[in-house]
Design a protein around this motif. Structure first.
Motif, PDB file in Angstrom:
ATOM      1  N   ILE A 275      32.845  36.994  42.378  1.00  0.00           N
ATOM      2  CA  ILE A 275      32.785  38.508  41.883  1.00  0.00           C
ATOM      3  C   ILE A 275      33.572  39.362  41.299  1.00  0.00           C
ATOM      4  O   ILE A 275      34.395  39.739  41.561  1.00  0.00           O
TER       5      ILE A 275
ATOM      6  N   ILE B 167      38.485  42.635  40.430  1.00  0.00           N
ATOM      7  CA  ILE B 167      38.669  43.692  40.371  1.00  0.00           C
ATOM      8  C   ILE B 167      39.080  44.439  39.289  1.00  0.00           C
ATOM      9  O   ILE B 167      40.538  44.345  39.232  1.00  0.00           O
TER      10      ILE B 167
ATOM     11  N   ILE C 248      33.821  42.874  38.984  1.00  0.00           N
ATOM     12  CA  ILE C 248      33.793  43.880  39.277  1.00  0.00           C
ATOM     13  C   ILE C 248      34.447  44.543  38.194  1.00  0.00           C
ATOM     14  O   ILE C 248      35.901  44.435  37.916  1.00  0.00           O
ATOM     15  N   ASP C 249      33.777  45.790  37.453  1.00  0.00           N
ATOM     16  CA  ASP C 249      34.006  46.267  37.021  1.00  0.00           C
ATOM     17  C   ASP C 249      33.634  48.013  36.927  1.00  0.00           C
ATOM     18  O   ASP C 249      32.203  48.030  37.447  1.00  0.00           O
TER      19      ASP C 249
ATOM     20  N   ALA D 107      37.345  37.606  44.355  1.00  0.00           N
ATOM     21  CA  ALA D 107      36.710  38.664  43.440  1.00  0.00           C
ATOM     22  C   ALA D 107      38.074  39.184  42.598  1.00  0.00           C
ATOM     23  O   ALA D 107      39.031  39.163  42.799  1.00  0.00           O
TER      24      ALA D 107
ATOM     25  N   THR E 258      37.911  43.601  36.074  1.00  0.00           N
ATOM     26  CA  THR E 258      37.631  41.896  35.514  1.00  0.00           C
ATOM     27  C   THR E 258      37.686  42.661  33.987  1.00  0.00           C
ATOM     28  O   THR E 258      37.418  42.082  33.314  1.00  0.00           O
TER      29      THR E 258
ATOM     30  N   PRO F 254      31.700  47.520  44.912  1.00  0.00           N
ATOM     31  CA  PRO F 254      30.945  46.876  45.384  1.00  0.00           C
ATOM     32  C   PRO F 254      30.821  45.470  46.593  1.00  0.00           C
ATOM     33  O   PRO F 254      30.192  45.186  47.134  1.00  0.00           O
ATOM     34  N   LEU F 255      32.204  45.377  46.615  1.00  0.00           N
ATOM     35  CA  LEU F 255      32.633  44.101  47.229  1.00  0.00           C
ATOM     36  C   LEU F 255      32.274  44.648  48.758  1.00  0.00           C
ATOM     37  O   LEU F 255      31.862  43.886  49.602  1.00  0.00           O
TER      38      LEU F 255
ATOM     39  N   LEU G  26      31.981  44.969  31.476  1.00  0.00           N
ATOM     40  CA  LEU G  26      30.688  43.810  32.339  1.00  0.00           C
ATOM     41  C   LEU G  26      29.687  43.077  30.950  1.00  0.00           C
ATOM     42  O   LEU G  26      29.822  42.038  31.759  1.00  0.00           O
TER      43      LEU G  26
ATOM     44  N   GLN H 270      29.000  43.381  38.921  1.00  0.00           N
ATOM     45  CA  GLN H 270      29.027  43.989  39.995  1.00  0.00           C
ATOM     46  C   GLN H 270      29.248  45.366  39.059  1.00  0.00           C
ATOM     47  O   GLN H 270      30.885  45.025  39.223  1.00  0.00           O
ATOM     48  N   CYS H 271      29.203  46.597  38.918  1.00  0.00           N
ATOM     49  CA  CYS H 271      29.602  47.415  38.320  1.00  0.00           C
ATOM     50  C   CYS H 271      29.729  48.512  39.616  1.00  0.00           C
ATOM     51  O   CYS H 271      29.075  49.085  39.958  1.00  0.00           O
TER      52      CYS H 271
END
Length: 186
Positions: free
Chosen positions: A34, A14, A36-37, A12, A16, A69-70, A43, A62-63
């Motif tokens: 994954i 995190i 994520i931001d 992941a 990003t 999100p994780l 994103l 994933q937002c």
């Protein structure tokens, strides 16, 4: 990673941003990532950057706020695992890369004018000690530790002056953590 561990590993990224770290990790490892931001516009940039560089199935954007999100993904995996007893939990290792904001207000004022004017403040500054985003991330990980795979590796970037405070915080919440500090290239 050894080949036997690759298929049970998830990465992941995190915070990003443009996706540079997530895309590189996916391309180099061929493992699922994954990205994520909290910023949906960031994103979109990351998605465009990934489009021609890596296979689409390797990266999931994933937002959300930090690890939320994780955590949601692992809640879903865990609930499916409980209803399908013949299956095994698919991930044994989670690798988190987090390049979150870590500047203090005073450090922000010393940056080059082009950084101060054009970089989003949200992506750079995080509270009085500059570590608010990391404190929140590690709090989320501690609170939801039972949902996550048994092996958890977290890679973060901080200012060298924040090292001792960061180490103390991590050890307070993860007493068995093995902390290694690497110096970035000059």
């Amino acid at each position: 990673l050894q080949d036997k561990n690759k298929e049970s590993t998830l990465i992941a990224d995190i915070g990003t941003g443009s996706g540079a770290i997530a895309i590189t990790l996916a391309a180099e490892t061929q493992l699922p990532v994954i990205a994520i931001d909290i910023d949906s516009q960031a994103l979109e940039v990351a998605k465009r950057n990934a489009k021609n560089l890596i296979p689409e199935h390797l990266i999931d954007f994933q937002c959300g706020n930090l690890a939320q999100p994780l955590i949601s993904i692992f809640k879903t995996i865990q609930s499916q695992h409980k209803t399908h007893t013949s299956s095994t939990f698919p991930f044994k290792t989670l690798i988190i890369a987090a390049n979150l904001p870590y500047l203090t207000e005073s450090k922000m004022e010393t940056l080059q004018p082009e950084v101060q004017k054009f970089e989003p403040r949200l992506a750079l500054v995080a509270g009085i000690d500059g570590l608010d985003a990391y404190w929140e991330l590690f709090g989320q990980l501690r609170t939801h530790r039972s949902l996550l795979p048994p092996e958890l590796n977290v890679f973060i970037e901080i200012d060298p002056e924040q090292r001792l405070g960061c180490e103390k915080f991590i050890l307070r919440h993860f007493q068995e953590a093995n902390i290694t500090v690497l110096t970035d290239l000059p």
